[in-house]
Scaffold this active site. Structure first.
Site, mmCIF file in Angstrom:
data_model
loop_
_atom_site.group_PDB
_atom_site.id
_atom_site.type_symbol
_atom_site.label_atom_id
_atom_site.label_comp_id
_atom_site.label_asym_id
_atom_site.label_seq_id
_atom_site.Cartn_x
_atom_site.Cartn_y
_atom_site.Cartn_z
ATOM 1 N N ASN A 1 -4.075 -8.032 34.689
ATOM 2 C CA ASN A 1 -3.956 -8.169 33.235
ATOM 3 C C ASN A 1 -4.018 -6.768 32.624
ATOM 4 O O ASN A 1 -5.094 -6.170 32.566
ATOM 5 C CB ASN A 1 -5.120 -9.041 32.725
ATOM 6 C CG ASN A 1 -5.180 -9.092 31.212
ATOM 7 O OD1 ASN A 1 -4.232 -8.722 30.529
ATOM 8 N ND2 ASN A 1 -6.309 -9.563 30.688
ATOM 9 N N TRP A 2 -2.866 -6.276 32.225
ATOM 10 C CA TRP A 2 -2.830 -4.905 31.689
ATOM 11 C C TRP A 2 -3.381 -4.824 30.259
ATOM 12 O O TRP A 2 -3.548 -3.742 29.715
ATOM 13 C CB TRP A 2 -1.391 -4.368 31.715
ATOM 14 C CG TRP A 2 -0.926 -3.921 33.078
ATOM 15 C CD1 TRP A 2 -1.521 -4.190 34.289
ATOM 16 C CD2 TRP A 2 0.224 -3.108 33.366
ATOM 17 N NE1 TRP A 2 -0.809 -3.603 35.313
ATOM 18 C CE2 TRP A 2 0.268 -2.938 34.777
ATOM 19 C CE3 TRP A 2 1.224 -2.528 32.593
ATOM 20 C CZ2 TRP A 2 1.270 -2.196 35.409
ATOM 21 C CZ3 TRP A 2 2.222 -1.789 33.218
ATOM 22 C CH2 TRP A 2 2.236 -1.627 34.616
ATOM 23 N N LYS A 3 -3.616 -5.953 29.637
ATOM 24 C CA LYS A 3 -4.089 -5.982 28.234
ATOM 25 C C LYS A 3 -3.165 -5.125 27.364
ATOM 26 O O LYS A 3 -1.982 -5.061 27.624
ATOM 27 C CB LYS A 3 -5.545 -5.529 28.144
ATOM 28 C CG LYS A 3 -6.443 -6.224 29.158
ATOM 29 C CD LYS A 3 -7.895 -6.012 28.855
ATOM 30 C CE LYS A 3 -8.733 -6.514 30.020
ATOM 31 N NZ LYS A 3 -10.114 -6.718 29.675
ATOM 32 N N HIS B 1 -7.834 -16.204 27.273
ATOM 33 C CA HIS B 1 -8.672 -15.065 27.682
ATOM 34 C C HIS B 1 -9.811 -14.925 26.667
ATOM 35 O O HIS B 1 -9.623 -15.177 25.478
ATOM 36 C CB HIS B 1 -7.817 -13.787 27.722
ATOM 37 C CG HIS B 1 -8.525 -12.645 28.380
ATOM 38 N ND1 HIS B 1 -9.503 -11.914 27.731
ATOM 39 C CD2 HIS B 1 -8.424 -12.125 29.624
ATOM 40 C CE1 HIS B 1 -9.955 -10.980 28.557
ATOM 41 N NE2 HIS B 1 -9.322 -11.088 29.719
ATOM 42 N N GLU C 1 -10.999 -12.462 25.270
ATOM 43 C CA GLU C 1 -10.683 -11.553 24.163
ATOM 44 C C GLU C 1 -9.869 -12.283 23.094
ATOM 45 O O GLU C 1 -9.921 -11.930 21.914
ATOM 46 C CB GLU C 1 -9.947 -10.313 24.700
ATOM 47 C CG GLU C 1 -10.919 -9.407 25.472
ATOM 48 C CD GLU C 1 -10.279 -8.507 26.512
ATOM 49 O OE1 GLU C 1 -9.044 -8.341 26.504
ATOM 50 O OE2 GLU C 1 -11.030 -7.977 27.360
ATOM 51 N N GLU D 1 -14.031 -16.161 34.188
ATOM 52 C CA GLU D 1 -14.318 -14.776 33.804
ATOM 53 C C GLU D 1 -15.553 -14.745 32.899
ATOM 54 O O GLU D 1 -15.432 -14.979 31.683
ATOM 55 C CB GLU D 1 -13.138 -14.184 33.035
ATOM 56 C CG GLU D 1 -11.837 -14.185 33.800
ATOM 57 C CD GLU D 1 -10.897 -13.118 33.268
ATOM 58 O OE1 GLU D 1 -10.562 -12.211 34.030
ATOM 59 O OE2 GLU D 1 -10.527 -13.173 32.084
ATOM 60 N N GLY E 1 -14.800 -5.812 31.920
ATOM 61 C CA GLY E 1 -14.728 -4.414 31.493
ATOM 62 C C GLY E 1 -16.071 -3.713 31.437
ATOM 63 O O GLY E 1 -16.181 -2.622 30.871
ATOM 64 N N SER F 1 -14.592 -7.227 36.215
ATOM 65 C CA SER F 1 -14.983 -6.010 36.944
ATOM 66 C C SER F 1 -14.714 -6.077 38.442
ATOM 67 O O SER F 1 -15.487 -5.549 39.254
ATOM 68 C CB SER F 1 -16.456 -5.670 36.675
ATOM 69 O OG SER F 1 -16.636 -5.394 35.296
ATOM 70 N N GLY G 1 -8.483 -6.787 35.382
ATOM 71 C CA GLY G 1 -8.112 -6.024 34.194
ATOM 72 C C GLY G 1 -7.940 -4.558 34.519
ATOM 73 O O GLY G 1 -6.921 -4.129 35.062
ATOM 74 N N GLY G 2 -8.975 -3.764 34.210
ATOM 75 C CA GLY G 2 -8.902 -2.312 34.335
ATOM 76 C C GLY G 2 -8.333 -1.809 35.657
ATOM 77 O O GLY G 2 -7.496 -0.895 35.680
#
Ligand code: PEP
Length: 249
Positions: free
Chosen positions: A11-13, A97, A99, A167, A173, A212, A233-234
């Site tokens: 997930n590149w956000k 998600h 977010e 998640e 993150g 993470s 993600g990251g």
């Protein structure tokens, strides 16, 4: 129980400009050199879906969206519908998600309507659920997550391909992860709801873990009971890290 091919999705956000298409290409190149038993997907921002889908065509790496509107078209300035994602080359879409749930007030009912939209457009939904730190501290993690799964997954998913991503909000993150026992407890609880709602199909739906995940912890997390892949993600922004996670399987 039938075996399920794990899914590892990045997930590149809201990250990704033209020059970062090279990272997606490097993932495809790495997998061509050393194939994985997992399905691999990259979910870039909507602006890059078309170009990355073209670059990754025939590579086996799938491309997904990060959200979609519930309607197919109309006066929704700035929004993107599921049909647009599919038209641009996406085959999957992340929905619900945390977010989106926290930042845009998306309820389980809204997420369920987006799942319907994804199915209408032929996209495979990855439906996210997860508890907040307060909920975990209050001993409510399992109950909260099970309620989100029940409320976010419509019956129209029967006989359709989809996955659930657990998640924990506090693990996204932050570099923090639950213990392996806590991951297993929630995944087993999600599995129970999936079987209750979808019968035999529920036993084979991949339940991804997200929060993470990095090359150094992916191996142990991906081997926990009922963990059927990862939403990353990251660490999905750099091909070498993402490949490190895929290879930990
Ligand atoms: C995510 O945003 O879905 C996620 C899991 O992020 P990170 O891997 O950076 O915690």
């Amino acid at each position: 129980m039938a075996t399920v091919r794990p899914l590892i999705a990045g997930n590149w956000k809201m990250n990704g400009l033209s020059h970062q298409i090279a990272e997606a290409e490097a993932v495809a190149k790495g997998l061509a050199e050393t194939p994985s038993s997992a399905r691999v997907a990259i979910c870039p921002p909507a602006t890059l879906i078309d170009r990355i889908s073209r670059e990754l065509a025939d590579s086996g790496v799938e491309v997904g969206g990060q959200d979609c509107h519930a309607e197919a078209c109309g006066a929704f300035t700035g929004d993107v519908c599921a049909e647009m994602l599919a038209d641009a080359g996406a085959t999957l879409v992340i929905l619900g998600h945390s977010e989106r749930r926290a930042g845009y007030g998306e309820t389980d009912a809204v997420v369920a309507s987006k799942v319907e939209a994804a199915l209408r457009a032929g996209l495979e939904p990855i439906v996210c659920v997860g508890e907040t730190l307060e909920q975990r501290k209050a001993g409510q993690a399992v109950q909260v997550v099970q309620a989100q799964v029940r409320g976010s997954l419509p019956q129209s998913l029967k006989r359709r391909a989809f996955s659930v991503a657990y998640e924990p909000v506090w693990a996204i993150g932050t570099g923090l992860t639950p213990t392996l026992e806590d991951i297993e407890e929630v995944h087993v609880a999600v599995r129970a709801v999936l079987v209750e709602a979808f019968g035999e199909q529920g036993a084979t739906v991949p339940i991804l873990y997200g929060g993470s995940v990095k090359p150094s912890n992916a191996g142990e997390i991906l081997h926990v009971k009922d963990v059927g892949g990862a939403l990353v993600g990251g660490a999905s922004l750099k091909a070498s890290d993402f490949l490190g996670i895929i290879r930990a399987l």
